[in-house]
Design a protein around this motif. Sequence first.
Motif, mmCIF file in Angstrom:
data_model
loop_
_atom_site.group_PDB
_atom_site.id
_atom_site.type_symbol
_atom_site.label_atom_id
_atom_site.label_comp_id
_atom_site.label_asym_id
_atom_site.label_seq_id
_atom_site.Cartn_x
_atom_site.Cartn_y
_atom_site.Cartn_z
ATOM 1 N N HIS A 434 0.821 -1.212 0.000
ATOM 2 C CA HIS A 434 0.000 0.000 0.000
ATOM 3 C C HIS A 434 0.857 1.266 0.000
ATOM 4 O O HIS A 434 0.488 2.267 -0.635
ATOM 5 N N HIS A 435 1.995 1.219 0.685
ATOM 6 C CA HIS A 435 2.887 2.380 0.701
ATOM 7 C C HIS A 435 3.362 2.714 -0.704
ATOM 8 O O HIS A 435 3.326 3.887 -1.124
ATOM 9 N N TRP A 436 3.770 1.684 -1.476
ATOM 10 C CA TRP A 436 4.303 1.952 -2.804
ATOM 11 C C TRP A 436 3.195 2.304 -3.797
ATOM 12 O O TRP A 436 3.422 3.071 -4.737
ATOM 13 N N VAL A 437 2.002 1.764 -3.606
ATOM 14 C CA VAL A 437 0.874 2.174 -4.451
ATOM 15 C C VAL A 437 0.588 3.662 -4.250
ATOM 16 O O VAL A 437 0.355 4.406 -5.208
ATOM 17 N N GLU A 438 0.648 4.106 -3.013
ATOM 18 C CA GLU A 438 0.460 5.536 -2.702
ATOM 19 C C GLU A 438 1.557 6.376 -3.359
ATOM 20 O O GLU A 438 1.283 7.454 -3.915
ATOM 21 N N GLN A 439 2.791 5.912 -3.277
ATOM 22 C CA GLN A 439 3.908 6.652 -3.884
ATOM 23 C C GLN A 439 3.724 6.774 -5.397
ATOM 24 O O GLN A 439 4.008 7.819 -5.989
ATOM 25 N N ASN A 440 3.235 5.711 -6.022
ATOM 26 C CA ASN A 440 3.023 5.753 -7.467
ATOM 27 C C ASN A 440 1.931 6.736 -7.834
ATOM 28 O O ASN A 440 2.027 7.459 -8.836
ATOM 29 N N ILE A 441 0.873 6.795 -7.029
ATOM 30 C CA ILE A 441 -0.221 7.746 -7.282
ATOM 31 C C ILE A 441 0.275 9.178 -7.106
ATOM 32 O O ILE A 441 -0.019 10.063 -7.920
ATOM 33 N N LYS A 442 1.058 9.408 -6.060
ATOM 34 C CA LYS A 442 1.595 10.753 -5.812
ATOM 35 C C LYS A 442 2.532 11.202 -6.930
ATOM 36 O O LYS A 442 2.648 12.397 -7.210
ATOM 37 N N SER A 443 3.222 10.257 -7.546
ATOM 38 C CA SER A 443 4.174 10.598 -8.614
ATOM 39 C C SER A 443 3.521 10.572 -9.992
ATOM 40 O O SER A 443 4.208 10.517 -11.009
ATOM 41 N N ASP A 444 2.162 10.587 -10.024
ATOM 42 C CA ASP A 444 1.419 10.612 -11.291
ATOM 43 C C ASP A 444 1.723 9.370 -12.139
ATOM 44 O O ASP A 444 1.937 9.446 -13.342
ATOM 45 N N LEU A 445 1.737 8.217 -11.471
ATOM 46 C CA LEU A 445 1.948 6.912 -12.106
ATOM 47 C C LEU A 445 3.290 6.838 -12.828
ATOM 48 O O LEU A 445 3.409 6.192 -13.871
ATOM 49 N N SER A 446 4.308 7.479 -12.269
ATOM 50 C CA SER A 446 5.617 7.486 -12.931
ATOM 51 C C SER A 446 6.550 6.393 -12.421
ATOM 52 O O SER A 446 7.629 6.192 -12.979
ATOM 53 N N LEU A 447 6.169 5.677 -11.353
ATOM 54 C CA LEU A 447 7.010 4.569 -10.869
ATOM 55 C C LEU A 447 6.756 3.308 -11.689
ATOM 56 O O LEU A 447 7.662 2.534 -11.959
ATOM 57 N N TRP A 448 5.508 3.094 -12.064
ATOM 58 C CA TRP A 448 5.110 2.025 -12.982
ATOM 59 C C TRP A 448 3.733 2.395 -13.514
ATOM 60 O O TRP A 448 3.054 3.256 -12.977
ATOM 61 N N GLN A 449 3.332 1.724 -14.573
ATOM 62 C CA GLN A 449 2.059 2.058 -15.209
ATOM 63 C C GLN A 449 1.022 0.947 -15.083
ATOM 64 O O GLN A 449 -0.167 1.214 -14.989
ATOM 65 N N LEU A 450 1.474 -0.301 -15.113
ATOM 66 C CA LEU A 450 0.544 -1.401 -15.285
ATOM 67 C C LEU A 450 0.316 -2.214 -14.020
ATOM 68 O O LEU A 450 1.263 -2.700 -13.396
#
Length: 533
Positions: A434-450
């Motif tokens: 959940h922590h990394w899902v939040e980070q991806n949302i905050k970074s505008d899906l720039s950590l991964w897309q799929l």
Amino acid sequence: MLLQISPSLRHVTVLPGKGLKEFIKVKVASRKLSYRMLFYSLLFFTFLLRFVFVLTAVDNIDGENKCSSLGCLGKKLRPKILGRSLESNVPEVIYGILDQPLGKDELEGRSDIPQTLEEFMTQMKEGGYDAKTFAIKLREMVTLMEQRTREAIVQEYLYRHVASSGIPKQLHCLALRLANEHTNNAAARLQLPSAELVPALVDNNYFHFVLASDNVLAASVVATSLVRNSLRPQRVVLHIITDRKTYYPMQAWFSLHPLSPAIIEVKALHHFDWFTKGKVPVLEAMEKDQNVRSHFRGGSSAIVANTTEKPKVIAAKLQALSPKYNSVMNHIRIHLPELFSSLNKVVFLDDDTVVQTDLSPLWDIDLNGKVNGAVETCSGEDKLVMSKRLTSYLNFSHPLISQNFDPNECAWAYGMNIFDLDAWRKTNISSTYHHWVEQNIKSDLSLWQLGTLPPGLIAFHGHVHTIDPFWHMLGLGYQENTSFADAETAGVIHFNGRAKPWLDIAFPHLKPLWTKYIDFSDYFIKSCHIRAL
């Protein structure tokens, strides 16, 4: 060596001598030697002139390449390194033309551009063009063909995206008919499982499988293939998790199509006590993720309209918009320890899998204290499917990713996983997810897309035990290189990718591996016109 020729030119004698120097030292006063010298000279220059003529003729075939005979001869005789000429034989004027960029607007409405190689060759022969005109025509024709090829590939990706994102009318029909049956037929409302079998749902002496799906037909294939290939079906317990809208059709199907002696449980998410208590992290994250994706790159129209990106990049961006990546059925596996608090170990199956062997040996695999038993995807004969490392899923140009992970580390597969729930409960895997899902949302899906695999790769990092690839064959939904014979020998096959077996875009030679577990004479199947091909 000394070459002697008789005056009649009928005899030639080769004698050992002191070489060329001795031959040159000839007395001018000697009349006999002077005639011979003259003959040799004429003979030598005759061959030399023929050689120069041939070279000059070859070089002058190209009208733009102007050089003297000696210059062309120099080109032909220039030094070579490792068998290759230091200079190209292609005229510089051609390089200059081909290097010039050609915009799409310059080709709009043009009717004079050759459409085929045959048409191009006809124009060249009839027009008598020089090298410059040849290069211009070639550049226009190739550029036009490239543009049309790219447009066709992008359109194919768009059509596949649309085809894979929608619900086929046959499946929609099946759900509606089953919901109606649930309302009107008491036999479609049976408790699953029956009261006397309920204790088995928390008995760790059984083989417990979990399937999360909102697709009745797909769930039916997984369940049927699992039970039919089991050597001890009486010890199989299949827990089917679905959403609120699919619960009644799912219950109706398995009430009317029992798989005895296996035990089938059908529950909607709202039936789980844990799920109804307070806030559920995965649902909160999904809501935020959906809001971000709704504005993600302007939607499919904006993605396809981009003429500067490669077709594969466009395909990846279209795939990122797929509804399945924001489906609760896709994310719920991260809460298995809470959903099944009494169980020690489960095998999780995706609804696009088919079981082809007895899976009870999976319970004998020692995970050595690890949480997740999975097949690695970085080595194997299929270089397209089995070449996935972390860099295939995570964006290592982002510092959050590059500072914490190794891009060359092997990835593993979701779809058929052994989960040791006891070991899982001793970790912080779910909170890490959940922590990394939040980070991806905050970074505008720039950590991964799929999808759910990237955060899964992060959350289960260090908690994965590799199992034999026999248990899980991947890629049947996005590449057709896998043969029917090879797929038939795998324990579980996985139609991951867009070409799901229930869609028209499925690969025809692989689809029978899925349809063999559907009874096409069934009333509901026939009434919704669901066919094998």
